[in-house]
Design a protein around this motif. Structure first.
Motif, PDB file in Angstrom:
ATOM      1  N   LEU A 183       0.815  -1.214   0.000  1.00 32.30           N
ATOM      2  CA  LEU A 183       0.000   0.000   0.000  1.00 32.30           C
ATOM      3  C   LEU A 183       0.849   1.264   0.000  1.00 32.30           C
ATOM      4  CD1 LEU A 183      -2.644  -1.056   2.682  1.00 32.30           C
ATOM      5  CD2 LEU A 183      -2.767  -1.343   0.194  1.00 32.30           C
ATOM      6  N   GLY A 184       2.163   1.115  -0.056  1.00 37.86           N
ATOM      7  CA  GLY A 184       3.029   2.288  -0.049  1.00 37.86           C
ATOM      8  C   GLY A 184       3.357   2.780   1.341  1.00 37.86           C
ATOM      9  N   ASN A 185       3.252   1.929   2.341  1.00 38.90           N
ATOM     10  CA  ASN A 185       3.562   2.289   3.730  1.00 38.90           C
ATOM     11  C   ASN A 185       2.878   3.586   4.168  1.00 38.90           C
ATOM     12  OD1 ASN A 185       6.414   0.989   2.557  1.00 38.90           O
ATOM     13  ND2 ASN A 185       5.749   0.181   4.538  1.00 38.90           N
ATOM     14  N   PRO A 186       1.539   3.596   4.171  1.00 38.58           N
ATOM     15  CA  PRO A 186       0.807   4.845   4.448  1.00 38.58           C
ATOM     16  C   PRO A 186       1.085   5.434   5.824  1.00 38.58           C
ATOM     17  CG  PRO A 186      -0.674   2.936   4.466  1.00 38.58           C
ATOM     18  CD  PRO A 186       0.630   2.466   3.914  1.00 38.58           C
ATOM     19  N   SER A 187       1.414   4.620   6.822  1.00 35.19           N
ATOM     20  CA  SER A 187       1.700   5.189   8.136  1.00 35.19           C
ATOM     21  C   SER A 187       2.954   6.055   8.095  1.00 35.19           C
ATOM     22  CB  SER A 187       1.864   4.078   9.178  1.00 35.19           C
ATOM     23  OG  SER A 187       2.135   4.628  10.444  1.00 35.19           O
ATOM     24  N   VAL A 393       5.238 -11.848   2.889  1.00 32.39           N
ATOM     25  CA  VAL A 393       6.383 -11.726   1.976  1.00 32.39           C
ATOM     26  C   VAL A 393       5.904 -11.609   0.539  1.00 32.39           C
ATOM     27  CG1 VAL A 393       8.423 -12.911   1.079  1.00 32.39           C
ATOM     28  CG2 VAL A 393       7.915 -12.964   3.544  1.00 32.39           C
ATOM     29  N   GLU A 394       4.979 -12.461   0.140  1.00 34.60           N
ATOM     30  CA  GLU A 394       4.457 -12.408  -1.235  1.00 34.60           C
ATOM     31  C   GLU A 394       3.710 -11.096  -1.499  1.00 34.60           C
ATOM     32  OE1 GLU A 394       5.384 -16.475  -0.157  1.00 34.60           O
ATOM     33  OE2 GLU A 394       4.220 -14.899   0.846  1.00 34.60           O
ATOM     34  N   ILE A 395       2.974 -10.630  -0.506  1.00 35.39           N
ATOM     35  CA  ILE A 395       2.258  -9.355  -0.657  1.00 35.39           C
ATOM     36  C   ILE A 395       3.241  -8.222  -0.915  1.00 35.39           C
ATOM     37  CG2 ILE A 395       0.884  -7.634   0.587  1.00 35.39           C
ATOM     38  CD1 ILE A 395      -0.569  -9.933   1.954  1.00 35.39           C
ATOM     39  N   ALA A 396       4.348  -8.210  -0.173  1.00 37.40           N
ATOM     40  CA  ALA A 396       5.348  -7.150  -0.335  1.00 37.40           C
ATOM     41  C   ALA A 396       6.122  -7.283  -1.636  1.00 37.40           C
ATOM     42  CB  ALA A 396       6.305  -7.176   0.851  1.00 37.40           C
ATOM     43  N   GLU A 397       6.389  -8.505  -2.085  1.00 42.76           N
ATOM     44  CA  GLU A 397       7.195  -8.698  -3.292  1.00 42.76           C
ATOM     45  C   GLU A 397       6.424  -8.431  -4.567  1.00 42.76           C
ATOM     46  OE1 GLU A 397       8.698 -12.731  -2.634  1.00 42.76           O
ATOM     47  OE2 GLU A 397      10.722 -11.868  -2.515  1.00 42.76           O
ATOM     48  N   VAL A 401       0.083  -6.949  -7.835  1.00 46.58           N
ATOM     49  CA  VAL A 401      -1.014  -7.905  -7.703  1.00 46.58           C
ATOM     50  C   VAL A 401      -1.720  -7.747  -6.363  1.00 46.58           C
ATOM     51  CG1 VAL A 401      -1.625 -10.347  -7.613  1.00 46.58           C
ATOM     52  CG2 VAL A 401       0.104  -9.552  -9.232  1.00 46.58           C
ATOM     53  N   SER A 402      -0.933  -7.637  -5.297  1.00 45.19           N
ATOM     54  CA  SER A 402      -1.507  -7.649  -3.959  1.00 45.19           C
ATOM     55  C   SER A 402      -2.255  -6.363  -3.612  1.00 45.19           C
ATOM     56  CB  SER A 402      -0.412  -7.911  -2.917  1.00 45.19           C
ATOM     57  OG  SER A 402       0.632  -6.958  -3.028  1.00 45.19           O
ATOM     58  N   ALA A 403      -1.756  -5.209  -4.061  1.00 45.08           N
ATOM     59  CA  ALA A 403      -2.428  -3.950  -3.727  1.00 45.08           C
ATOM     60  C   ALA A 403      -3.851  -3.888  -4.296  1.00 45.08           C
ATOM     61  CB  ALA A 403      -1.604  -2.760  -4.204  1.00 45.08           C
ATOM     62  N   PRO A 404      -4.049  -4.221  -5.596  1.00 42.25           N
ATOM     63  CA  PRO A 404      -5.433  -4.231  -6.101  1.00 42.25           C
ATOM     64  C   PRO A 404      -6.328  -5.220  -5.351  1.00 42.25           C
ATOM     65  CG  PRO A 404      -3.877  -4.210  -7.922  1.00 42.25           C
ATOM     66  CD  PRO A 404      -3.077  -4.431  -6.682  1.00 42.25           C
TER      67      PRO A 404
END
Length: 443
Positions: A183-187, A393-397, A401-404
């Protein structure tokens, strides 16, 4: 045949419980509540922190833990009273608060309020139960009950935060922070934004963040201005507070400013937040201190603020704008103060929509339209939490794909909620929704 329209058909009104059965059920609930409070008090005393009964006693005769919550509870009790009774109750509460606050301040204590509101709330309940009859008694006790439940719920919540520490000696922040990369590290981003806003911006956001009950009471009192509708914000607010904290035990997380920032008391990964974003593809559960609550997943501030926003939609322009303002400021504060990750907010939003799907428009009953929303929301919350823990890990890599997926699937769920309850304002089902939101027409 008397009935109500449900999804294009008619159904008869549900059979209501008789007075004796309702009294027995109410007595059982009260007895169970007292037993829980006593058990929590014993547990808290054995662990060396303030229990709910001690906190309630302080609301009556000591220093209230919150200045706004007792008055929010009294405000709910006002719904069941006549205008004359409201003036008498409020003036009595103000007078008591002024006298008690002055005595406490002169004795060297803090200058705060709340005692008068709790004392008058209790007095209304005792007097209504002993002296009034019929609808007057029922309406007054309903208001007092909701007000008292709001106050007691905060006491339960305080103890529960201590329980999260004991139940979660290790926290999962490394997994959540890694998933937040998608998500782009919103915090981290909003932390820099809040710093740029300066002391004034910080002060506004902090006040909005800690005084969430104030906004809730404004919206609730608007909904309850004509009596007791079938659905109102207080029901959702209390249910979020009942269901949400269960996840703190299942998924212990402390937040960026603690796990990756300066407030970690030596247990943090490093002093990264909000200037440096760590990226470690080998996350693990990490031990944390015995003082910081594990109250991040999901973000209940987001859940409550979204509930305020949803329930303000049927109000006048100032209420709608106020609901939007409170939601935006709360989202900014939860991220910008380093209390939550972005994925916490997503889970909080899904929680609210799931519970609202169960509560909204009760006149329509429990058809497939409601079951599929509630079941979908429950499955989605479970899927989110499992993905944060086992697919971080997969979400970050693979953020493309994961953000949508992280944003799109909850958005589709929100669209389904909107289609079910808001799509056609001219339909008969929405007429029932409007009635439940705004209360019965004025006589």
């Amino acid at each position: 045949m008397n009935g109500v329209l449900v999804d294009g058909g008619a159904r008869t009104e549900p059979r209501r419980l008789d007075g004796r059965t309702r009294s027995l059920l109410l007595g059982g609930v009260v007895a169970a509540g007292l037993a829980i409070l006593i058990a929590l008090q014993i547990f808290a005393s054995s662990r060396g922190f303030e229990g709910p009964l001690t906190s309630l006693f302080n609301d009556f005769a000591g220093t209230p833990k919150s200045a706004s919550v007792p008055w929010a509870g009294l405000a709910l009790a006002m719904v069941g009273l006549t205008n004359r009774q409201r003036v008498l109750a409020l003036s009595s509460a103000v007078a008591l608060d002024v006298v008690i606050a002055a005595i406490r301040y002169l004795a060297g204590g803090p200058l705060t309020v709340g005692n008068g509101a709790v004392i008058v709330l209790t007095a209304i309940g005792v007097y209504a139960g002993a002296k009034w009859q019929g609808e007057q008694r029922r309406s007054a006790l309903m208001g007092v009950g909701l007000g008292a439940l709001l106050i007691v719920a905060t006491k339960f919540g305080d103890v529960w935060l201590h329980i999260t520490i004991l139940a979660g000696p290790q926290v999962l922040d490394q997994y959540v922070q890694l998933a937040d990369h998608a998500l782009g590290n919103p915090s981290w981003v909003m932390g820099e934004v809040v710093d740029a806003l300066g002391s004034v911006g910080y002060g506004v956001l902090h006040w909005v963040y800690i005084e969430l009950p104030v906004a809730a009471i404004v919206v609730a009192l608007y909904q309850l201005r004509k009596g007791w509708p079938s659905h109102h914000l207080v029901r959702t607010f209390l249910l979020i507070g009942l269901v949400g904290p269960v996840f703190y035990i299942l998924f212990p997380v402390v937040g960026p400013i603690f796990a990756f920032g300066a407030d970690g008391n030596g247990f943090q990964v490093g002093d990264f937040w909000p200037s440096v974003v760590p990226f470690d593809l080998t996350p693990s559960a990490m031990p944390f201190d015995d003082a910081t609550p594990r109250n991040c997943m999901p973000s209940l501030h987001t859940a409550w603020a979204l509930a305020i926003f949803l329930h303000s939609r049927q109000g006048p322009w100032w209420l709608r704008w106020g609901g939007m303002f409170w939601l935006l400021c709360t989202l900014t504060a939860t991220l910008g103060f380093g209390y939550h990750y972005g994925v916490d907010l997503i889970a909080g939003a899904v929680l609210t929509l799931t519970l609202e799907s169960a509560l909204r428009a009760p006149e329509r009953g429990w058809g497939w339209f409601r079951l599929r929303l509630v079941a979908s929301g429950a499955v989605l919350i479970a899927a989110l939490l499992l993905s944060y823990r086992f697919l971080a890990v997969e979400i970050a890599e693979y953020p493309a794909v994961s953000a949508p997926l992280l944003l799109g699937v909850p958005a589709l769920f929100a669209y389904g909620y909107w289609r079910t309850f808001y799509r056609d304002p001219s339909s008969p089902r929405s007429a029932h929704l409007s009635l439940s939101e705004d209360g019965p027409p004025a006589r």
